[in-house]
Design a protein around this motif. Structure first.
Motif, short mmCIF file in Angstrom:
data_model
loop_
_atom_site.label_atom_id
_atom_site.label_comp_id
_atom_site.label_asym_id
_atom_site.label_seq_id
_atom_site.Cartn_x
_atom_site.Cartn_y
_atom_site.Cartn_z
N LEU A 1 79.37 54.54 8.73
CA LEU A 1 80.00 55.60 9.06
C LEU A 1 79.06 56.93 8.90
CD1 LEU A 1 83.74 55.69 7.81
CD2 LEU A 1 82.77 55.20 10.16
N PHE B 1 86.23 56.30 14.32
CA PHE B 1 86.60 57.03 13.07
C PHE B 1 88.07 57.12 12.74
CE2 PHE B 1 82.65 60.07 12.73
CZ PHE B 1 81.72 58.60 12.48
N CYS C 1 84.88 52.33 -1.26
CA CYS C 1 85.40 52.95 -0.11
C CYS C 1 86.93 52.90 -0.24
CB CYS C 1 84.93 52.27 1.13
SG CYS C 1 83.05 52.44 1.47
N ARG C 2 87.39 53.96 0.67
CA ARG C 2 88.99 53.78 0.86
C ARG C 2 89.70 52.68 1.14
NH1 ARG C 2 93.30 55.85 4.37
NH2 ARG C 2 91.75 56.03 5.87
N SER D 1 91.35 59.90 10.49
CA SER D 1 90.99 61.15 10.96
C SER D 1 89.57 61.23 11.81
CB SER D 1 90.60 61.95 9.76
OG SER D 1 89.88 63.20 9.90
N CYS E 1 86.36 62.48 8.14
CA CYS E 1 86.89 61.12 7.47
C CYS E 1 86.53 61.08 6.13
CB CYS E 1 86.11 60.12 8.46
SG CYS E 1 84.50 59.89 8.47
N ASN E 2 87.52 61.14 5.27
CA ASN E 2 87.31 60.95 3.90
C ASN E 2 87.47 59.33 3.55
OD1 ASN E 2 87.42 61.68 1.31
ND2 ASN E 2 89.43 62.17 1.13
N TYR E 3 86.24 58.94 3.84
CA TYR E 3 86.09 57.47 3.68
C TYR E 3 85.39 56.92 2.36
CZ TYR E 3 85.39 52.56 4.96
OH TYR E 3 85.10 51.37 4.80
N LEU F 1 89.72 53.69 12.02
CA LEU F 1 89.19 53.20 10.33
C LEU F 1 89.85 54.14 9.12
CD1 LEU F 1 87.84 51.31 8.57
CD2 LEU F 1 85.79 52.75 8.79
N THR F 2 89.96 55.52 9.54
CA THR F 2 90.28 56.52 8.56
C THR F 2 91.25 57.13 8.86
OG1 THR F 2 88.93 58.02 9.47
CG2 THR F 2 87.74 56.76 7.79
#
Length: 97
Positions: free
Chosen positions: A3, A44, A62-63, A50, A54-56, A47-48
């Motif tokens: 990312l 993005f 990782c989240r 956002s 992206c607060n990954y 996956l996240t």
């Protein structure tokens, strides 16, 4: 790391589009660059959840894990901007030092 690299690529895609426009091309290459940028932002979001912030990555990992389907989609959506910018006849002589 994937990312982070995609963030770098999407930022450069916009910069390349603006560079080509400033060298005299009309708005079409800029739209191609933003189309490639949108593909990355869609990745993005898938996956996240956002697109821009992206607060990954977090401390300790990782989240969520990246799925194989997401990796396949990422491979298919790699940008074409560098190939597009170097194929233009105006860009090669104007960007060399």
């Amino acid at each position: 790391m994937i990312l982070a690299e995609f963030t770098r690529v999407q930022n450069h895609a916009a910069s390349i589009g603006f560079l080509i426009q400033e060298m005299g091309a009309s708005g079409t290459p800029l739209m191609y660059a933003f189309k490639e940028r949108e593909k990355i932002l869609d990745l993005f979001e898938s996956l996240t959840g956002s697109r821009m912030m992206c607060n990954y990555m977090r401390f300790g990992g990782c989240r969520v894990d990246i799925s194989a389907a997401w990796l396949d989609a990422a491979r298919k959506s790699l940008p074409v901007c560098p190939r597009l910018s170097m194929s233009l006849k105006r860009s090669s002589p104007r960007t060399k030092f």
